[in-house]
Write an enzyme that holds these catalytic residues in place. Structure first.
Site, PDB file in Angstrom:
ATOM      1  N   GLU A 195      81.132  28.293  68.412  1.00 33.75           N
ATOM      2  CA  GLU A 195      81.214  29.596  69.084  1.00 33.75           C
ATOM      3  C   GLU A 195      80.157  30.580  68.572  1.00 33.75           C
ATOM      4  O   GLU A 195      80.455  31.739  68.291  1.00 33.75           O
ATOM      5  CB  GLU A 195      82.617  30.195  68.905  1.00 33.75           C
ATOM      6  CG  GLU A 195      83.704  29.316  69.521  1.00 33.75           C
ATOM      7  CD  GLU A 195      85.100  29.925  69.439  1.00 33.75           C
ATOM      8  OE1 GLU A 195      85.874  29.740  70.387  1.00 33.75           O
ATOM      9  OE2 GLU A 195      85.419  30.581  68.427  1.00 33.75           O
ATOM     10  N   ASP A 215      92.987  24.767  71.257  1.00 32.29           N
ATOM     11  CA  ASP A 215      92.934  26.012  70.500  1.00 32.29           C
ATOM     12  C   ASP A 215      94.279  26.734  70.462  1.00 32.29           C
ATOM     13  O   ASP A 215      94.461  27.739  71.158  1.00 32.29           O
ATOM     14  CB  ASP A 215      91.862  26.939  71.091  1.00 32.29           C
ATOM     15  CG  ASP A 215      91.554  28.114  70.174  1.00 32.29           C
ATOM     16  OD1 ASP A 215      91.983  28.089  69.011  1.00 32.29           O
ATOM     17  OD2 ASP A 215      90.876  29.050  70.629  1.00 32.29           O
ATOM     18  N   GLU A 263      97.946  34.467  69.103  1.00 32.69           N
ATOM     19  CA  GLU A 263      96.813  34.686  70.002  1.00 32.69           C
ATOM     20  C   GLU A 263      97.124  34.264  71.430  1.00 32.69           C
ATOM     21  O   GLU A 263      96.811  34.971  72.378  1.00 32.69           O
ATOM     22  CB  GLU A 263      95.590  33.914  69.471  1.00 32.69           C
ATOM     23  CG  GLU A 263      94.396  33.973  70.411  1.00 32.69           C
ATOM     24  CD  GLU A 263      93.182  33.214  69.878  1.00 32.69           C
ATOM     25  OE1 GLU A 263      93.259  32.678  68.752  1.00 32.69           O
ATOM     26  OE2 GLU A 263      92.169  33.170  70.591  1.00 32.69           O
TER      27      GLU A 263
END
Lengths: 727, 727
Positions: free
Chosen positions: B315, B389, B417
């Site tokens: 990323e 993820d 998240e």
């Protein structure tokens, strides 16, 4: 569990233990959350007995949400301070009666109010009288909110151990709009905030209402603050969308019971940004219509909404100037939209433009003076105390006194953007008082800034004072317990600017830190001198705007070559081999011309300019002789830097001696803050003295320890993560 | 003031009042700060008497800083729970003795340790014995930290009202490195943080040491967490500058007494960014030299520094790949620098690159499997539990079991998240357990993930488990009291993954919320079902990564056209008129090939794929028949969405019935959280059902209320200020 009906040793143990179990940690202690509403137990037996006699039976008439707040506060306060179950009695039995005027028996009302004129809905009366041989106290006013203010006044008397016998206190606020300005962004970052993040948890609003929202409102009401601008003047237009307005409404519903109105900062270009219009030109009918509709939408949900605060055509913010219109045209359009609902516009005069070929300190006056008389009656022009930007010391803005037909609202900064952030122990009461008591001479001697702001000089219909909040999510609200005093002082002065900063410091200290007389004296002394100390180690003799760039943390007198000249430090101090200071006299940019006589002439001449403003108005040679001391300018400058830093050491020493009288946790935390303060005062001193010495090329006066590091050491220090960054 | 020697009614009143005055507000109550170390008074008389008898006289041998922590904790805990002055006695008188092995009399040591093997410095023994007719308890271990762990175990027994008679508890951690990963930036923003800002006040460190730092360490030590990575894996290189290292040191000095090591996330390009080198190529001698020097510098100040955590070539983060080097080369260079000091490298396997033409879930395996055996002994490869993820549910990462010669560290996410942020009440214990107990079949049946991670399957020398922290500056630490259970569960499972999630939930509930048996049962049931409920209303049947973009708040199954295909939602669900799901079987991208048999074959065939992973591995027609229910895929999908949302309503109802047994303030706050949770579960349901219906073109099953709004209403919702944004 908090019901206090238990007696006997077993119950005692239970309570004792539940006390401990409520402690926040092993080192349980005062974490500063309770602010000045600490209500510590009155340990002096006779004092306690005396207050108990008067206060053990009380009655709150009525059952409004504000009455409930009063009842809750009295229960909590008296239980805490007096150690007995507070009793909400029948009216006849009560020795303390809280009731609005309409709720009073006619005879009592007539007796109590005899000779008093209740001018505002907020005026309150605390009145001692006898009935059936019993001494009683009445708290009253036109509204329940007035009685809430009176209640906090009475509680303050008890908290400061004053007599509550035979009272006859009538109090009326000198200023009508008394608001905090939160520079809080919708992502909870606080611009120029040094106490954590915004206390508004926008993401979880409107559903999640923290107890902290109530405690915030309690604290404000207790000092007479009657409104709050929730969001940053660098405004996000989203605040006016339905998604956010329902969150604003939820906060307004909390604050209403405490007499606090909610205001919003709005972005002038909102019609374009969220309204789908092609322009935000204030002269276009569709723009006015949009704002009218938006106002209607807001008031449908929040009937007591306060109004808008606007930063326009300043530091990149949009404004009427973008469409060739004046500030008055912009403000009046919004005022017209709000007027039917009773809302006001607070329009900031903090404007300066790169394009204008005029010195920054002069621009607000130049822009707004010609507009005097052109604003609608529900507009207040909000002016920062000084003409630059919240420096440790500034002369007053020349706008004060310059606009007889336009009410000016004072904007003070409570948060310490240019004052060392939250680790510099600076009590701002003396600074606020210095500004308010300055004479503008607008209508001859005695035309103080205070009289301009409270509307008495020019008979304005509305008046206002704003304080840029130092509040954040830190447990102790302000990042440093001592700085709670600035929130407190702002509120007290907004209600009554005739209070002295010393009496405010004393009240606050007793309510927040200790009742020990000796300790209170020490703390008040420490607080009272702290602002002058800060000026000394940061910006003595009228220096200003020499902080590091952007974040304004630490010294940066060497800052130059930024996007705008008037964002640099060298622009403001103009040090060179000959001397230092900004010539704003007639031989220079002639900013003094914006002041009334005799102030103008006095500031035009270095020999009559007060020494604290010397380098603000004059560029003087290094060997210029300072009248008060006989020192050369260079030696005096250095002397003050060293003086300031050593005064902080002395403050820290004074603090260390207070240990016996201060809560241990609070004492320990604050001691660490003083450590930082001492280090940073020396840093300021050494960096500035090194830097200015590179121009003055003169030695330090004898006996002074030279700076610890060479100049480039200080110049190379970088703080990219300093808190409170601007947008 | 907290000294508990007072007796008599007067003193009782004083304490009673000081209790009240410590209350945080009028509505004083439990604000969640104390976590599971609440130590509420034991109100049951006989229980209290029984514990008091055993615990009223205790002795802590030694005087290390850890011994002081133990002493402080016992004083606080026993005073709170037992309501009497805890007495730190002479060793001979004490019925509770805390001492490390070296401090014990030889006879006692021999008796107590008979048959026990103290493998690690953290192993502890709680041993009941009789001496002179008195029943005694000994807590011991090789080190003081071991005895601290034992102390918290004993306190937990009391907090959960278990017998402490004739104990013989020997406990050894199954995993050696048990750390929190804070994704905290140096400006205090927490990436994926939903509980306020970072608790690290970098600006005021190293001088200002909040009590909260101690309380953080206490909480971690109490569940066996022995390290913390202070900063975000998207690391700011400044963390390695002297300016920040002295701040890191200050925290390390706090945490040391509690057995916690400090680790740092480092940016791989630091040699260039702060070191003045022209490269960060791990094969260049100057780069290795720089890291060696930096490590030396760190260890000179922090002798027990833990090591580095690295996110590289992922990323946008720099890494060895930028120089044509492998992850092993990058990790080994750092490992070589740290090895002389005893430090470790935690190297993340969360890598996926746009350039690679390989499906995202497969990339970590493809990248790291070939490197097996190439890492130095002090490197742990840190693997997220699933291959994408941190979704509400994922199959295990195929890396677990694939690297017999490389120890893999588990990375769980505690912060939510992808799980609705801090207003969704999700207990993650069952999720952690589901992953840990999954069989990789790497060495045949019984080769669970837990055995890979604890090192027993492949006989690794080190083992580790990381949890991405859900901690922030909110008063209750995690933004929602119920979510403290996830911090707790992570710690407990990292110490002993054989504990059941249910027993952990029960412990936590008793310690944090209530002792009422009926209430505990209700809460445990609520917690235990909460994760499956969340999967149902968010991502049933193996759906994944359909949250709104960027912030991941709320549903966004329609997200497409982003910078990378594998950041969109449509890439992952692949809904079309025929059906839905990602074909990762051999007919598709064949991700199943990365698993061992028989798992591989089982997942390759929809009829043998567990239903919870159906759409993860297969694209199936809308009319595909679901085995367990006989419903069509469409009907089953809708059924689960509705089921999930109605389960949240039921959770809220269950919660509302707990009022009599829960602290009023805590109850009220949590009720508001449940209101948000209910609303948002319906929002998820309605948005997803509307969206998928636009492909399936089938009616809702009979009896279901259709979504409240048309699809575009949900698609137009925007949340630019949602908390926790990534960089």
């Amino acid at each position: 569990m908090n019901k206090l009906k238990v007696t006997g040793v077993l119950a005692c143990i239970v309570l004792l233990v539940s006390h401990l179990s409520h402690a926040s940690s092993i080192l349980s202690g005062d974490d500063g959350y309770r602010l000045w509403l600490k209500y510590d137990y009155i340990s002096h037996l006779e004092q306690r007995a005396s207050y108990s006699q008067q206060l053990s039976h009380w009655h709150v008439a009525g059952n409004s949400s504000t009455d409930k707040v009063i009842r809750q506060e009295l229960t909590y306060a008296f239980s805490s301070m007096l150690g007995n179950q507070a009793v909400d009695s029948q009216q006849g039995d009560a020795s303390l009666l809280v009731a609005n005027l309409a709720e009073l028996p006619e005879a009592l009302r007539n007796n109590a109010t005899d000779g008093k004129e209740f001018k505002t809905d907020e005026d309150y009366l605390i009145y001692g009288f006898s009935e059936n041989g019993q001494k009683k106290v009445l708290i009253t006013g036109k509204t329940d909110v007035a009685t809430l203010y009176g209640t906090y006044h009475l509680l303050r008397l008890v908290q400061t151990r004053q007599s509550i016998v035979s009272l006859n206190i009538f109090s009326s606020p000198k200023i009508s709009v008394r608001v905090l300005n939160h520079w809080d962004n919708l992502d909870r970052h606080v611009e120029r905030g040094y106490a954590g993040q915004s206390i508004w948890d926008w993401h979880k609003l409107p559903e999640l209402i923290y107890q902290r929202y109530h405690d915030y409102a309690r604290a404000n009401a207790s000092v007479g603050i009657n409104g709050t601008v929730l969001n940053n003047v660098n405004a996000d237009p989203l605040i006016l969308t339905p998604q956010y307005l329902e969150k604003v409404k939820a906060l307004a519903e909390v604050f209403r019971s405490y007499g606090m109105k909610v205001y919003l900062s709005v972005k002038f270009s909102s019609p374009q940004l969220i309204g789908g219009l092609e322009t935000s030109d204030p002269t276009k009918p569709e723009v006015l219509a949009w704002w009218k509709q938006k106002s209607k939408e807001i008031y449908a949900e929040i009937p007591d909404f306060g109004g808008f605060l606007v930063k326009a055509n300043s530091e990149g913010q949009p404004g009427p100037g973008d469409f060739g219109r004046t500030h008055a045209q912009g403000a009046n359009m919004l005022a017209e939209a709000l007027a039917p609902h009773g809302g006001i516009v607070m329009w900031r005069a903090f404007v300066y433009a790169n394009e204008k070929n005029e010195e920054r300190s002069k621009q607000a006056y130049s822009e707004f003076k010609p507009l005097d008389g052109k604003f609608l009656p529900n507009v207040l022009v909000q002016v920062k105390n000084g003409p630059i930007d919240f420096q440790p010391r500034e002369p007053i803005s020349p706008l004060f006194g310059a606009t007889p037909n336009t009410p000016l609202m004072m904007e003070f900064q409570i948060t310490q953007e240019y004052l060392g952030f939250s680790t510099h122990n600076v009590y701002l009461g003396p600074m606020y008082k210095e500004v308010l008591s300055t004479d503008t001479y607008a209508k001859g001697k005695g035309s103080t800034v205070a009289k301009v702001v409270d509307g008495s000089l020019f008979q304005n219909n509305i008046s206002g004072m704003a304080g840029v909040s130092n509040i954040g999510s830190d447990r102790n609200w302000t990042g440093n317990v001592l700085l709670q005093s600035n929130w407190y002082a702002f509120g007290r002065l907004a209600w009554d600017h005739e209070l002295s900063s010393e009496e405010i410091a004393q009240e606050w200290t007793q309510m927040t830190l200790t009742q020990n007389t000796q300790a209170v004296d020490k703390i008040v002394n420490l607080l009272m001198s702290s602002r002058e100390t800060t000026v000394n180690y940061m910006t003595p003799l009228g220096l200003h705007h020499i902080m590091d760039e952007g974040h304004h943390y630490g010294p940066g007198p060497w800052i130059k070559d930024l996007g705008r000249e008037d964002w640099t430090s060298v622009y403001y101090h103009k040090a060179d081999e000959q001397g230092i200071g900004f010539d704003r006299s007639p031989s220079g940019v002639n900013a003094v011309a914006q002041y009334h006589e005799p102030l103008r002439s006095r500031l035009a001449d270095p020999s009559t300019t007060p020494e604290e403003f010397l380098l603000w108005f004059h560029h003087l040679p290094w060997d210029y002789s300072i009248k008060s001391s006989g020192r050369s300018l260079w030696n005096e400058l250095v002397h003050r830097y060293y003086q300031g830093a050593s005064e902080v050491e002395e403050m820290a020493k004074q603090w260390s001696e207070l240990q016996p009288w201060i809560d241990p946790l609070l004492f320990a935390q604050q001691t660490m803050v003083f450590n930082i303060h001492q280090q940073e005062a020396k840093w300021w001193r050494d960096a500035c003295v090194s830097y200015f010495q590179s121009f003055a090329k003169r030695p330090l006066p004898d006996g002074l320890t030279p700076p610890a590091h060479p100049l480039d050491y200080y110049q190379n220090m970088k703080f990219p993560n300093a808190p409170g960054r601007g947008d």
